[in-house]
Design a protein around this motif. Structure first.
Motif, mmCIF file in Angstrom:
data_model
loop_
_atom_site.group_PDB
_atom_site.id
_atom_site.type_symbol
_atom_site.label_atom_id
_atom_site.label_comp_id
_atom_site.label_asym_id
_atom_site.label_seq_id
_atom_site.Cartn_x
_atom_site.Cartn_y
_atom_site.Cartn_z
ATOM 1 N N LEU B 337 13.914 -1.818 11.925
ATOM 2 C CA LEU B 337 13.925 -3.114 11.264
ATOM 3 C C LEU B 337 12.502 -3.657 11.323
ATOM 4 C CD1 LEU B 337 16.330 -4.716 10.075
ATOM 5 C CD2 LEU B 337 16.463 -5.949 12.223
ATOM 6 N N ARG B 338 11.823 -3.679 10.185
ATOM 7 C CA ARG B 338 10.421 -4.103 10.225
ATOM 8 C C ARG B 338 10.239 -5.354 9.378
ATOM 9 N NH1 ARG B 338 7.789 -1.298 5.500
ATOM 10 N NH2 ARG B 338 9.537 -0.373 4.421
ATOM 11 N N PRO B 339 9.401 -6.267 9.859
ATOM 12 C CA PRO B 339 9.192 -7.517 9.130
ATOM 13 C C PRO B 339 8.393 -7.270 7.857
ATOM 14 C CG PRO B 339 7.794 -7.432 11.069
ATOM 15 C CD PRO B 339 8.647 -6.222 11.123
ATOM 16 N N LEU B 340 8.874 -7.843 6.753
ATOM 17 C CA LEU B 340 8.161 -7.678 5.492
ATOM 18 C C LEU B 340 7.540 -8.971 5.014
ATOM 19 C CD1 LEU B 340 10.188 -5.164 3.351
ATOM 20 C CD2 LEU B 340 7.843 -4.992 4.147
ATOM 21 N N SER B 341 8.191 -10.078 5.306
ATOM 22 C CA SER B 341 7.575 -11.371 5.053
ATOM 23 C C SER B 341 8.209 -12.311 6.054
ATOM 24 C CB SER B 341 7.804 -11.826 3.613
ATOM 25 O OG SER B 341 9.183 -11.948 3.371
#
Lengths: 428, 437
Positions: B337-341
């Motif tokens: 789960l990676r932050p995109l904005s």
């Protein structure tokens, strides 16, 4: 291709005659607790190839209407006590049981909510499908089998040859509903009745099944009656919609018109009480206060009056008939030019429909006659902020919180529910 | 302990913490939660032959006064997650930090003491109330168990709770069968409120109710949150309900969270291929909008959690993977789960490809039926949008026109609006919708 109600030719099976013509249908259930007034004079028509949505909450009579049409009311309690159902030139109400059985399956097919209860758990899908086909079409078993394989393929079941040997429990919910659709369409019916076909399914599976029903009925020109409580489902799937409440059709219009210009307070209420995935931030839900009436003991007036913020004094005494929204316009009962009709003494204006509450100066919902249920001032409604005074521009009538006579009245019935009549249900 | 009654949305969310938001603001932090149910074989000597991986590594945070919606299809593990958090299940692995304290291993007296602070509302108001107990006794039972107050005080408290949830206090002597479905759910809410909890896990609290009653219960839950400063974990399959009530949404698929985002963001710019498909499948009660949208029909059913697909659990049904020529990475590597904005995190190796895609625009109803990203740069990868004539093969996702759809011109403005560049930035505390209004 439209038919005006008065001019419908009674007996000729001509191009002008609708496929289905239901008139003044009256269905009653006689139970120990009293008579349930399930369907109270419902009339509607359906053209060939037309897709009709029947919308309402549980107990509004939408399913019973269709069980009555196909003569599958639970016996002996359920009876058609009036009206006619003309299907393809024949009156289904007076037809012999054996003739009705011929029509069922061959000309009218059904899909129900729970495919597991509609499929026989101890027979393979193959046995059930071949049985259906052979019962109506005189064809050798091998041909029927080939047709079954073809049908399973058509509804998108992988490896149909192999899956034909499976038992219903070996399929997932969505796949079972596909099997039901395959069986329903096996005999190329003229009318498909789908009763909450996707309610038990997940939303992505619902999308698969709705797409399938839509594609297959369009390809074969089959008429569709889609029964559902979900206004979202009918918005995309139907040409025309009947909204039902307490056994009455309270609003009918083409799908576009109904959503553009909902005109009955109940329809307006439904649209405002459902959250939309695309709604704007902070749009509050406006619930419909209270709950549907007890079908054993319908009020004399409009059945929606106890929950209606638009009600007038007349609503408590006179149940309004289904009439064109534009008074005096001719009635077209089906097809794309169908007349928008509502059963309401005091319909919301377009602006009020958008806002979801009455906004005309000085309007106060007419207080109920003595002893009548008023959901707008029930305990829960007031505690929840119910009909907010700012919506009405005038403070609501002085009903104080302890004024719970109506609630006692409603609960009196529920007390019966728990009594011996329903005992086995409770313990079972 | 911090008194929950004092905190309101405004006060809890106002301070814009950057690094130290872990301190007072977070009520619940779930890290790498796993709940596996063993499958055994043999009568006398049970052999462990496998596991149902109902929850398989779920992490999220819940701030005080916030509502997190947990959404997904049946079998995705959302209810199991909720039940593990209130410790109706013992987690197989991972930690559940409630107000700074790990409760995943607690039991006995300690757990019972802490349970006052997190309560649950169940789906079925018919099954979750004891038919032989009066409504009043049901609501007062938690008070009895925890020995709160004297008998008279408890009776008074029950009357208070009844009026709080919109039930006539005089009805406390009645039995569940004397109430309607909506009223029963109010009893369930009153029971959950009895001990003044901080966190309420609501597991599909309205799915068993009629349409016109659902809004009553949603409004009740919102009103109670405003008044009592409650924190909700709201579990539901219905994206439109979750969208309405939640500040943030976490989408689950097969035991894992695939996307978390502020609720408005999730509905206007879903970035995981599964979220896009899920959103596209939700019918909208408006024929005009429906005509503009297209559904992404996912092929087949959710795979078994006993033997989930390798790598990304969704790769067997993913429309994007197909588009990209089935890259190896999807089946080989578990996407994190990676932050995109800001506040928006996605577990997909190729989430950037989703943004601005035709599927995303059509699912959100912003794109016309044959809308293409402006500029036509993506024209080369155009997939014929057509209704399949024959059954489709397994593992295939299809973009099909809603049968009732007619192509409509695109609104250029709506497109431009959506094609903002993605800015990956550090996991800042998610600002929620309430703050902005």
């Amino acid at each position: 291709m439209t038919t005006t109600l008065p001019a419908a030719p009674p007996d000729r099976a001509g191009a002008l005659e609708p496929l289905l013509d239901v008139r003044d249908l009256l269905v009653r259930f006689r139970t120990h607790d009293g008579t349930i007034h399930a369907v109270n004079g419902v009339s509607f028509q359906l053209q060939r190839g037309e897709r009709l949505g029947l919308v309402g909450e549980s107990g509004c009579g939408k399913s019973v209407t269709n069980l009555a049409i196909i003569r599958l009311l639970p016996k002996p309690a359920g009876r058609i006590e009036g009206g006619s159902v003309r299907f393809d030139g024949q009156d289904l109400v007076t037809l012999d049981e054996s003739d009705v059985r011929e029509i069922r399956g061959r000309d009218i097919a059904m899909i129900f909510q729970d495919p597991m209860t509609s499929l026989n758990p101890v027979l393979t899908v193959e046995e059930q499908m071949i049985e259906t086909i052979v019962a109506h079409r005189k064809m050798p078993k091998a041909d029927a089998r080939a047709r079954a394989v073809e049908l399973l393929g058509m509804v998108g079941i992988p490896q149909p040859e192999k899956r034909l040997k499976s038992f219903p429990h070996q399929f997932s919910g969505g796949m079972r509903q596909r099997v039901m659709i395959a069986m329903a369409l096996a005999l190329e019916p003229k009318l498909l009745i789908a009763d909450e076909p996707t309610t038990a399914l997940d939303v992505t599976i619902q999308a698969q099944v709705l797409e399938l029903i839509s594609r297959l009925t369009t390809e074969t020109g089959t008429s569709l009656v889609l029964i559902t409580h979900d206004l979202g489902v009918v918005a995309g799937m139907t040409d025309r919609i009947n909204v039902m409440y307490a056994g009455f059709i309270i609003e009918t219009a083409t799908t576009g018109e109904l959503f553009d210009r909902p005109s009955h307070p109940y329809t307006v209420g439904l649209l405002h009480s459902m959250p939309r995935v695309d709604d704007r931030e902070g749009d509050p839900l406006i619930p419909i206060e209270g709950r549907p009436p007890d079908m054993r003991n319908l009020p004399n007036g409009c059945p929606f009056a106890p929950r209606c913020a638009w009600r007038l004094p007349i609503c408590w005494s006179d149940n309004p008939p289904l009439e064109p929204v534009v008074p005096g316009s001719p009635v077209v009962a089906s097809g794309p030019a169908a007349t928008h009709r509502i059963a309401c003494h005091n319909p919301p204006t377009a602006e009020e429909a958008v806002h979801g509450h009455p906004s005309r100066p000085g309007h106060v919902p007419a207080p109920p006659p003595a002893g009548q249920l008023d959901e707008l001032t029930s305990y829960a409604a007031l505690a929840d902020g119910g009909v907010r005074p700012e919506h009405l521009q005038v403070a609501p009538a002085a009903h104080d919180i302890d004024h719970e006579v109506p609630a006692r009245h409603e609960n009196a019935h529920h007390h019966h529910d728990g009594d011996d009549h329903h005992g086995p249900e409770d313990s079972g | 302990m911090i008194a929950p009654a004092g905190s309101t949305h405004g006060s809890t969310h106002d301070h814009v913490a950057t690094h130290d938001h872990a301190a007072a603001d977070i009520l619940l932090r779930v890290q790498d939660l796993k709940v596996w149910f063993p499958i055994t074989e043999g009568l006398l000597i049970e052999r462990h032959i496998g596991d149902v991986r109902a929850v398989d590594g779920v992490s999220f945070e819940l701030r005080k006064g916030e509502t997190l919606g947990l959404v997904g299809e049946s079998g995705c593990g959302k209810s199991t997650t909720g039940r593990a958090i209130v410790r109706l299940y013992k987690p197989t692995a991972g930690t559940i930090e409630f107000d700074g304290r790990d409760i995943s291993g607690l039991d006995g007296k300690e757990l019972q003491q802490l349970r006052r602070r997190f309560q649950m509302i169940f789906q079925d108001p018919y099954a979750s109330l004891n038919p032989r107990m009066t409504a009043g006794n049901t609501v007062s039972e938690p008070l009895d168990v925890h020995g709160v107050g004297t008998k008279a005080e408890r009776r008074e408290r029950v009357r208070d709770l009844f009026s709080t949830v919109g039930l006539n206090p005089d009805y406390a002597v009645r039995y569940p069968h004397e109430f309607s479905g909506g009223q029963r759910q109010r009893i369930g809410v009153a029971r959950a409120l009895a001990l003044d909890p901080d966190l309420i896990v609501a597991d599909e609290p309205i799915s068993a109710l009629d349409v016109s009653i659902q809004a009553q219960v949603i409004n009740l839950l919102e009103r109670l949150q405003d008044r009592l400063g409650l924190t909700y974990l709201f579990i539901a399959h219905d994206l439109s309900v979750v969208r309405h009530i939640s500040d943030r949404i976490a989408v689950m698929y097969l035991g894992r969270i695939v996307e978390t985002a502020p609720s408005r963001e999730l509905n206007s710019r879903p970035l995981h291929p599964y979220s896009v498909a899920l959103l596209s499948a939700v019918p909208i009660p408006d024929p005009k909008v429906e005509r503009r949208r297209r559904r992404i029909i996912l092929k087949g059913d959710v795979p078994s959690p006993v033997n989930p697909p390798s790598g990304c659990h969704f790769h067997t049904r993913c429309w994007l993977r197909e588009r990209l020529g089935n890259p190896e990475r999807c089946s080989a590597e578990v996407p994190l789960l990676r932050p995109l904005s800001t506040g928006h995190a996605v577990a997909c190796h190729f989430a950037e490809e989703v943004d601005g895609s035709r599927e995303q625009l059509q699912a959100t109803g912003r794109g016309g039926a044959d809308a293409m990203p402006a500029g036509g740069e993506a024209a080369a990868e155009a997939v014929p949008v057509s209704v399949p004539a024959a059954p489709v093969a397994d593992d295939e996702a299809l973009l099909v026109a809603s049968p009732y759809a007619t192509p409509q011109p695109t609104e250029a403005g709506a497109l431009a609006d959506l094609r903002m560049p993605l800015q990956p930035d550090p996991p800042a505390p998610a600002r929620d919708a309430r703050d902005e209004t």
